[in-house]
Design a protein around this motif. Structure first.
Motif, PDB file in Angstrom:
ATOM      1  N   ARG A  97       5.043   0.619   4.717  1.00  0.00           N
ATOM      2  CA  ARG A  97       5.002  -0.528   5.672  1.00  0.00           C
ATOM      3  C   ARG A  97       5.311  -1.873   4.996  1.00  0.00           C
ATOM      4  O   ARG A  97       5.559  -1.953   3.674  1.00  0.00           O
ATOM      5  CB  ARG A  97       3.593  -0.823   6.277  1.00  0.00           C
ATOM      6  CG  ARG A  97       3.309   0.290   7.220  1.00  0.00           C
ATOM      7  CD  ARG A  97       3.516   0.033   8.395  1.00  0.00           C
ATOM      8  NE  ARG A  97       2.900   1.281   9.369  1.00  0.00           N
ATOM      9  CZ  ARG A  97       3.504   1.990  10.248  1.00  0.00           C
ATOM     10  NH1 ARG A  97       4.893   1.964  10.292  1.00  0.00           N
ATOM     11  NH2 ARG A  97       2.836   2.978  10.891  1.00  0.00           N
ATOM     12  N   TYR A  98       5.620  -2.871   5.657  1.00  0.00           N
ATOM     13  CA  TYR A  98       5.779  -4.197   5.287  1.00  0.00           C
ATOM     14  C   TYR A  98       5.028  -5.378   5.839  1.00  0.00           C
ATOM     15  O   TYR A  98       5.106  -5.401   6.884  1.00  0.00           O
ATOM     16  CB  TYR A  98       7.419  -4.562   5.350  1.00  0.00           C
ATOM     17  CG  TYR A  98       7.714  -5.760   4.557  1.00  0.00           C
ATOM     18  CD1 TYR A  98       8.013  -6.000   3.210  1.00  0.00           C
ATOM     19  CD2 TYR A  98       8.075  -6.991   5.469  1.00  0.00           C
ATOM     20  CE1 TYR A  98       8.414  -7.035   2.685  1.00  0.00           C
ATOM     21  CE2 TYR A  98       8.351  -8.171   4.857  1.00  0.00           C
ATOM     22  CZ  TYR A  98       8.671  -8.363   3.413  1.00  0.00           C
ATOM     23  OH  TYR A  98       8.921  -9.394   2.703  1.00  0.00           O
ATOM     24  N   ASP A  99       4.370  -6.004   4.724  1.00  0.00           N
ATOM     25  CA  ASP A  99       3.267  -7.330   5.502  1.00  0.00           C
ATOM     26  C   ASP A  99       4.315  -8.490   5.350  1.00  0.00           C
ATOM     27  O   ASP A  99       4.693  -8.970   4.588  1.00  0.00           O
ATOM     28  CB  ASP A  99       2.483  -7.207   4.498  1.00  0.00           C
ATOM     29  CG  ASP A  99       1.259  -8.168   4.905  1.00  0.00           C
ATOM     30  OD1 ASP A  99       1.491  -9.108   5.855  1.00  0.00           O
ATOM     31  OD2 ASP A  99       0.177  -8.024   4.641  1.00  0.00           O
ATOM     32  N   ASP A 100       4.708  -8.882   6.643  1.00  0.00           N
ATOM     33  CA  ASP A 100       5.367 -10.111   6.813  1.00  0.00           C
ATOM     34  C   ASP A 100       4.510 -11.465   6.197  1.00  0.00           C
ATOM     35  O   ASP A 100       5.191 -12.312   5.850  1.00  0.00           O
ATOM     36  CB  ASP A 100       5.477 -10.335   8.232  1.00  0.00           C
ATOM     37  CG  ASP A 100       6.659  -9.376   8.853  1.00  0.00           C
ATOM     38  OD1 ASP A 100       7.682  -9.224   8.107  1.00  0.00           O
ATOM     39  OD2 ASP A 100       6.723  -8.980  10.065  1.00  0.00           O
ATOM     40  N   GLU A 101       2.992 -11.395   6.343  1.00  0.00           N
ATOM     41  CA  GLU A 101       2.543 -12.590   5.871  1.00  0.00           C
ATOM     42  C   GLU A 101       2.549 -12.718   4.515  1.00  0.00           C
ATOM     43  O   GLU A 101       2.909 -14.019   3.954  1.00  0.00           O
ATOM     44  CB  GLU A 101       1.038 -12.494   6.378  1.00  0.00           C
ATOM     45  CG  GLU A 101       0.739 -12.620   7.925  1.00  0.00           C
ATOM     46  CD  GLU A 101      -0.712 -12.559   8.164  1.00  0.00           C
ATOM     47  OE1 GLU A 101      -1.661 -12.586   7.341  1.00  0.00           O
ATOM     48  OE2 GLU A 101      -0.834 -12.216   9.322  1.00  0.00           O
ATOM     49  N   THR A 102       2.276 -11.627   3.623  1.00  0.00           N
ATOM     50  CA  THR A 102       2.505 -11.551   2.237  1.00  0.00           C
ATOM     51  C   THR A 102       3.751 -11.307   1.801  1.00  0.00           C
ATOM     52  O   THR A 102       4.245 -11.343   0.286  1.00  0.00           O
ATOM     53  CB  THR A 102       1.525 -10.693   1.480  1.00  0.00           C
ATOM     54  OG1 THR A 102       1.899  -9.443   1.924  1.00  0.00           O
ATOM     55  CG2 THR A 102      -0.097 -10.906   2.086  1.00  0.00           C
ATOM     56  N   TYR A 131       3.861  -2.104   1.274  1.00  0.00           N
ATOM     57  CA  TYR A 131       2.727  -1.404   0.814  1.00  0.00           C
ATOM     58  C   TYR A 131       2.537   0.111   1.445  1.00  0.00           C
ATOM     59  O   TYR A 131       3.504   0.337   2.268  1.00  0.00           O
ATOM     60  CB  TYR A 131       1.413  -2.276   1.374  1.00  0.00           C
ATOM     61  CG  TYR A 131       1.535  -2.366   2.924  1.00  0.00           C
ATOM     62  CD1 TYR A 131       0.670  -1.138   3.593  1.00  0.00           C
ATOM     63  CD2 TYR A 131       1.950  -3.284   3.468  1.00  0.00           C
ATOM     64  CE1 TYR A 131       0.555  -1.531   5.114  1.00  0.00           C
ATOM     65  CE2 TYR A 131       1.945  -3.590   4.768  1.00  0.00           C
ATOM     66  CZ  TYR A 131       1.240  -2.610   5.732  1.00  0.00           C
ATOM     67  OH  TYR A 131       1.059  -2.841   6.918  1.00  0.00           O
ATOM     68  N   GLU A 137       0.408   2.606   3.526  1.00  0.00           N
ATOM     69  CA  GLU A 137      -0.698   2.617   4.429  1.00  0.00           C
ATOM     70  C   GLU A 137      -1.127   4.193   4.643  1.00  0.00           C
ATOM     71  O   GLU A 137      -0.432   5.076   5.002  1.00  0.00           O
ATOM     72  CB  GLU A 137      -0.554   1.972   5.886  1.00  0.00           C
ATOM     73  CG  GLU A 137      -1.569   2.130   6.762  1.00  0.00           C
ATOM     74  CD  GLU A 137      -1.513   1.388   8.014  1.00  0.00           C
ATOM     75  OE1 GLU A 137      -1.970   0.559   8.461  1.00  0.00           O
ATOM     76  OE2 GLU A 137      -0.350   1.670   8.375  1.00  0.00           O
ATOM     77  N   ARG A 168      -4.946   0.165   2.376  1.00  0.00           N
ATOM     78  CA  ARG A 168      -3.563  -0.285   1.926  1.00  0.00           C
ATOM     79  C   ARG A 168      -3.402  -0.360   0.479  1.00  0.00           C
ATOM     80  O   ARG A 168      -4.355  -0.713  -0.154  1.00  0.00           O
ATOM     81  CB  ARG A 168      -3.143  -1.627   2.504  1.00  0.00           C
ATOM     82  CG  ARG A 168      -3.132  -1.535   4.112  1.00  0.00           C
ATOM     83  CD  ARG A 168      -2.680  -3.134   4.457  1.00  0.00           C
ATOM     84  NE  ARG A 168      -2.386  -3.266   5.952  1.00  0.00           N
ATOM     85  CZ  ARG A 168      -1.829  -4.247   6.478  1.00  0.00           C
ATOM     86  NH1 ARG A 168      -1.978  -5.372   5.776  1.00  0.00           N
ATOM     87  NH2 ARG A 168      -1.817  -4.125   8.129  1.00  0.00           N
ATOM     88  N   TYR A 212      -0.812  -1.792  -2.242  1.00  0.00           N
ATOM     89  CA  TYR A 212       0.459  -2.676  -2.367  1.00  0.00           C
ATOM     90  C   TYR A 212       1.230  -2.110  -3.360  1.00  0.00           C
ATOM     91  O   TYR A 212       0.864  -1.789  -4.342  1.00  0.00           O
ATOM     92  CB  TYR A 212       0.055  -4.118  -2.452  1.00  0.00           C
ATOM     93  CG  TYR A 212      -0.179  -4.799  -1.103  1.00  0.00           C
ATOM     94  CD1 TYR A 212       0.658  -5.417  -0.294  1.00  0.00           C
ATOM     95  CD2 TYR A 212      -1.617  -4.975  -0.587  1.00  0.00           C
ATOM     96  CE1 TYR A 212       0.081  -5.912   0.869  1.00  0.00           C
ATOM     97  CE2 TYR A 212      -2.037  -5.294   0.489  1.00  0.00           C
ATOM     98  CZ  TYR A 212      -0.979  -5.864   1.160  1.00  0.00           C
ATOM     99  OH  TYR A 212      -1.323  -6.509   2.345  1.00  0.00           O
TER     100      TYR A 212
END
Length: 64
Positions: free
Chosen positions: A42-47, A51, A53, A59, A61
């Motif tokens: 997955r990809y965390d848009d905020e950070t 990562y 899952e 999670r 990273y």
């Protein structure tokens, strides 16, 4: 309005239908991986970091 190009008309599948099928195939693959106990990328848009899952929700990273 549906726009088709030469390849679409040859295959008989619109861009919208192809996109819908692609998204559904990814959803199914994610479910299969979860059942097998494998992580899903997955990809965390905020950070802005990738990562893995795991089925238990944890999670991990990438790069840590």
């Amino acid at each position: 309005m549906t726009i088709t190009n030469e390849l679409d008309s040859m295959c008989g599948i619109s861009d919208e239908e192809l996109t819908r099928r692609f998204k559904e195939s990814i959803r199914i693959d994610d479910e299969v991986r979860k059942i097998k106990g494998l992580p899903v990328a997955r990809y965390d848009d905020e950070t802005q970091r990738a990562y893995l899952e795991y089925p238990d929700g944890r999670r991990e990273y990438v790069g840590e």
